[in-house]
Design a protein around this motif. Sequence first.
Motif, PDB file in Angstrom:
ATOM      1  N   THR A 119       0.833  -1.199   0.000  1.00 47.32           N
ATOM      2  CA  THR A 119       0.000   0.000   0.000  1.00 47.32           C
ATOM      3  C   THR A 119       0.866   1.248   0.000  1.00 47.32           C
ATOM      4  O   THR A 119       1.831   1.358   0.759  1.00 47.32           O
ATOM      5  CB  THR A 119      -0.931   0.005   1.217  1.00 47.32           C
ATOM      6  OG1 THR A 119      -1.685  -1.213   1.231  1.00 47.32           O
ATOM      7  CG2 THR A 119      -1.890   1.180   1.171  1.00 47.32           C
ATOM      8  N   GLU A 130      -4.968  -1.292   7.271  1.00 45.05           N
ATOM      9  CA  GLU A 130      -4.325  -2.448   6.637  1.00 45.05           C
ATOM     10  C   GLU A 130      -4.224  -3.613   7.608  1.00 45.05           C
ATOM     11  O   GLU A 130      -4.507  -4.765   7.256  1.00 45.05           O
ATOM     12  CB  GLU A 130      -2.935  -2.065   6.152  1.00 45.05           C
ATOM     13  CG  GLU A 130      -2.882  -0.974   5.105  1.00 45.05           C
ATOM     14  CD  GLU A 130      -1.449  -0.502   4.939  1.00 45.05           C
ATOM     15  OE1 GLU A 130      -0.656  -1.233   4.329  1.00 45.05           O
ATOM     16  OE2 GLU A 130      -1.111   0.586   5.443  1.00 45.05           O
ATOM     17  N   SER A 236       6.123  -1.988   7.668  1.00 44.12           N
ATOM     18  CA  SER A 236       5.664  -0.617   7.466  1.00 44.12           C
ATOM     19  C   SER A 236       6.876   0.300   7.373  1.00 44.12           C
ATOM     20  O   SER A 236       7.690   0.379   8.296  1.00 44.12           O
ATOM     21  CB  SER A 236       4.758  -0.178   8.628  1.00 44.12           C
ATOM     22  OG  SER A 236       4.084   1.018   8.310  1.00 44.12           O
ATOM     23  N   ASP A 279       3.681  -1.541   3.532  1.00 50.81           N
ATOM     24  CA  ASP A 279       3.290  -0.209   3.080  1.00 50.81           C
ATOM     25  C   ASP A 279       4.491   0.719   3.070  1.00 50.81           C
ATOM     26  O   ASP A 279       5.528   0.456   3.696  1.00 50.81           O
ATOM     27  CB  ASP A 279       2.117   0.379   3.877  1.00 50.81           C
ATOM     28  CG  ASP A 279       2.426   0.722   5.321  1.00 50.81           C
ATOM     29  OD1 ASP A 279       3.600   0.878   5.688  1.00 50.81           O
ATOM     30  OD2 ASP A 279       1.458   0.835   6.119  1.00 50.81           O
TER      31      ASP A 279
END
Length: 320
Positions: A119, A130, A236, A279
Motif C-alpha cells: 500500500t 491495513e 511498514s 506499506d
Amino acid sequence: MEETVASDMMRYPRFEGIRTFMRLPYEPAPVACDAVILGAPFDTAASFRSGARFGPEAIRRISSLLRPANVHHRVRPLDWLRVVDGGDAMVIPGNTSRSHDLIEAAVSGWVSQGAVPITLGGDHSIALAELRALAKHHGPLSLIHFDAHGDTWDEYWGERYTHGTPFRRAVEEGLLDPARSTQIGIRGTVYDPDDIEEGRRLGFAVWTIDEVRQRGLDGVMTAARERAGRAKVFVSFDIDCLDPAYAPGTGTPEIGGFTTHEALALVHGLKGLHLVGFDVVEVLPALDVAEITALAAATMVFEFLSLLAAAKRDAAGQPG
C-alpha cells in the motif's frame, strides 16, 4: 506473466504508458494474483504538514524509471509473480474512521484473492486499516516498522486515531503480537524524555537510530528476524526513517536518519521472513526535490516485490 509494457522495457521507453506502478496492468477489482499495489491517498490524520494524499500518485509516476531486475536478489520479480496495480482505495477527506473502513475493505478484497498487498500512503494512520484487514485473514501479525517515530502515542488533542497512534491502537485491538515485533530508526525530539519507552512498554523491541549504528545494520536485522521467527510479518516503511537530506518530501522530518543505502540494506535483511503485507507512507510530493523522496519510496516497493519473488524462486529450488 503475460508480456506488458512493464515486463519489456527494452521495447517500450519508460516514459510511455499510463502511470500505474511500473506500468503494471490496472485491475480495478480484486483478482487472483501474487501481489497488488494499492493507493491509500488519505492524510487527514497528519499532525503537521498535509499533502501525503498525493503520495501514491507521485510514487507511481517516478516508478516508471525503475528497471525490471534486482541485482541484489538476482531476480526479475515479474518472472515469478503476477502483480497488478489495483488503483486507489476510496477515502473521504476529513473522515478518518470512514476512510479507514474503506481502506480496510479494499485491502481485504485483495487478500481474499491471495494477493500480498503493498500500500502506498497517505499518512501513517492507514496502517491501522491495513492491519485490521490482514489480521482478519492471518491472525495477529509481527510488525517490522522503519520510522523516525514510534507512532505509539495514545492521542493527539483528544483524538485517538491519528498518524501518531496506529500501532498503539493495533496492539489494543489484538492485531499485532508485540513480542514478535520490532521498530527501527526511532529518533528526534519528543514531548517527554520517557516517550521513547512507549513502544517498549507495549512490548515492542525498539531500536533508536543511535542503537542501530552501535549494533550495526546486520545485527539489528538479525535480531528482528529472530524475534519475528515463523510469524507472519507486516512491514511498514515510513519515508521519514530516511534523513531529510535523502527524503525532504515528508510531513514530519527528523534529522539524523538513515541514508538510502542504509535503508536498502535494512530491507534486504527482511529476506527469509514470512511477509504478508507492506506499506510505504508519508511521501509529500509538494515538498519533494527532484522526486528523490518519491523515488526512494518507489524503490522500496520494488524491493518488497523482489523479496516476494526471491522467496518464490527459492521455494522452487531455482538458483539465484
